[in-house]
Scaffold this active site. Sequence first.
Site, PDB file in Angstrom:
ATOM      1  N   GLU A   1       0.793  -1.226   0.000  1.00 21.68           N
ATOM      2  CA  GLU A   1       0.000   0.000   0.000  1.00 21.68           C
ATOM      3  C   GLU A   1       0.827   1.278   0.000  1.00 21.68           C
ATOM      4  O   GLU A   1       0.440   2.267  -0.618  1.00 21.68           O
ATOM      5  CB  GLU A   1      -0.943   0.010   1.215  1.00 21.68           C
ATOM      6  CG  GLU A   1      -2.020  -1.069   1.185  1.00 21.68           C
ATOM      7  CD  GLU A   1      -3.074  -0.813   0.131  1.00 21.68           C
ATOM      8  OE1 GLU A   1      -3.115   0.299  -0.436  1.00 21.68           O
ATOM      9  OE2 GLU A   1      -3.861  -1.742  -0.154  1.00 21.68           O
TER      10      GLU A   1
ATOM     11  N   SER B   1     -29.304 -30.364 -24.086  1.00 17.51           N
ATOM     12  CA  SER B   1     -30.336 -30.117 -25.094  1.00 17.51           C
ATOM     13  C   SER B   1     -31.107 -28.822 -24.873  1.00 17.51           C
ATOM     14  O   SER B   1     -31.838 -28.384 -25.759  1.00 17.51           O
ATOM     15  CB  SER B   1     -31.317 -31.292 -25.129  1.00 17.51           C
ATOM     16  OG  SER B   1     -30.668 -32.457 -25.595  1.00 17.51           O
TER      17      SER B   1
END
Length: 703
Positions: free
Chosen positions: A113, A384
């Site tokens: 950071e 399907s």
Amino acid sequence: MADQSNNRPQTAEEREKQKKRLLRAERRVIRRARLRVWAAVFAFLLLLAAGGLIAGWIWLSTQSLPAAFISQTSYIYDSRGGVIDTLHAGGYRHSVELSEISPYLVQATLAIEDRRFFEHHGIDLRGLARAALVNLRSLSAKQGASTLTQQLARNLWLSHERTWSRKLQEAVYAAQLEMKYDKTEILTMYLNQIYYGHGAYGVEAAAERYFGKHASELSLAESAMLAGVPKGPRYYSPYRDMKNAKDRQRLVLNAMVEQGVITREEADAAFREPLNFRPLESDADDGYAPYFRDYVRMVAVEQLGIDERLIAEGGVRIYTTLDPDIQAAAEEAVKNGIPAGSEQQAALIAIDPRNGHIKAMVGGRDYNTNQYNRVFATTRQPGSSFKPFVYLTALENGMTPVTRFRSEPTVFTYDEGRKTYEPRNHNDHYVMDEIDMRTAIASSDNIYAVHTIMAVGPENVVATARRFGIDSPMQPVPSLALGTFPVSPFEMASAFGALAAGGVRHEPVAILRIEDRSGRVLYEAKPSAVQAASPAHAYVMTRLLESVFEPGGTAHRVSAAIKRPVAGKTGTTPYDAWLVGYTPELSAAVWVGYDKARTITQAEAHRAAPIFADFIERALAGVPPKMFPMPDGVVTVYIDPETGKLAGETCPQRRPETFIAGTEPVEYCDAHDAAGEEEPDSARADQEIRRSWWEDLKRWWLG
């Protein structure tokens, strides 16, 4: 005699040289004068700036820092104004001293950071320059330059809106923090203030929430994991996306190696170390529809750009599309559809096809146990249930519901004859004769589907699926017809919804509006819709998909439970079972299977259809049944199923069939004429055969 050479007249050349010398001398004098003026101006400005800085510094040192940001509870509402969730201000927080925090976590946080934290005075000018250079090279905002002090100031006193005024305030407050507190105090405040996701504020709360231990007990691996989370708690949380979390952990460890905090060997060992995460406590009792709540937060943060902290504690109001009754119906249907004790999972997503509003979302059977939302799983083969996009492509390319192919074991060649594909029907059942499209859809005949995709071209089927919003990767190969490329239930419900809406696909919407604590609108949905198919083609496809619920159809066993017109398609693979279907008011996708690749039994595969049927009837219990509206450009005639021609009086079977106008058969069937029997009265036959299917349904409906 005196020398008179000095008195001789100058030549023109000598006069010109002397003139130039004088000009040069004059210019030197002017330059020196200007330099003296500029030096005086610069010195004055320097003194003025120094005085301003000193005065500003003195002024800042005399100013009190503002009161800390006052958290307010945020709310998520359903479509009726009921509260789905309250995001409690403050969350879980427990402050500790820096000495009570693992040095690994302190080092990891600074490494990722703010590596120059102990060198700058609240604003890192070198970091700003480095970030600006990186962003200029990439022409994007890839790297930020906020220091820990700036982040602390933002979390304590400011919103997260991206404006110059906010950045200026942030810099001022950061400078004041550096004046009033030493670095250790600032670092301690930061580590106790920062948000680590899942309601945990500060390192002690995060250590308890993620690992069930104190912050002082965190290992290098655990510290690197936690240090990476605050950058984006929703994106880097290991509970939400382990891959992103591990990638971020690796980035933190590499940063620590670069700064000499740890060795490469230590980093590699930490990355390989298994982490034992504590089961995430659920806040499901605070509301309902937990998977939908998570999705709403994700959309708000990642897609709409609303700051996560603002949502968590900024008093925002999020108005959504969720219908509480439909959500309750979905949860009940999933609960009843799978036996207690089974490890099988399920997902259900329901969308209003008329506007794209998400009405219900169930991402799994138990949110408290597992927060993974299977509605968005992109590893499930639709089987399907994908076939409607094959057949819609066929209809758009001139095929009709009575187009016939032979259902028998077939080897298909493609890629210019270099490859072969040999599909099989379920249980190796083949008609061993020609069948038409309606029969193929109802019985889910794979051979017919592959014949169709070979006839229309797999690349055209991919294009159709893309028009309907299916963005998952697909390849234009014959097996595409059988749904071999994974898609998500979310994509399928939205795509089928376009068929229900007459070919119009509305972009799915979960959030209608977001307001801040003052009622200012931060976001408002703008409806987005595209015409994915013509109304006529969508309607003919719908009529064909209704046969799935009719005798001979793969979902006929649940048709008695659905007391309204419905269309849809089943899909089954070795690992997944689906039923995706719709009424005029609701499109829904149901998936059942296991989270890990595990073969499902026939009994387990048969659970998708009952869940769908149960859900549809519960969700629409108060809605009168409606037929799918018939658009212009379609006609319905009676045909002979054996020949696909117009049915004559002597045909033993007659079936109403809907066609795109102009593609219906014009020749009458003569295959069943008795020898010597007179031709039927053509006017009477024509009147009977071409009578409106709409009128026929109305007579049936009215009893």
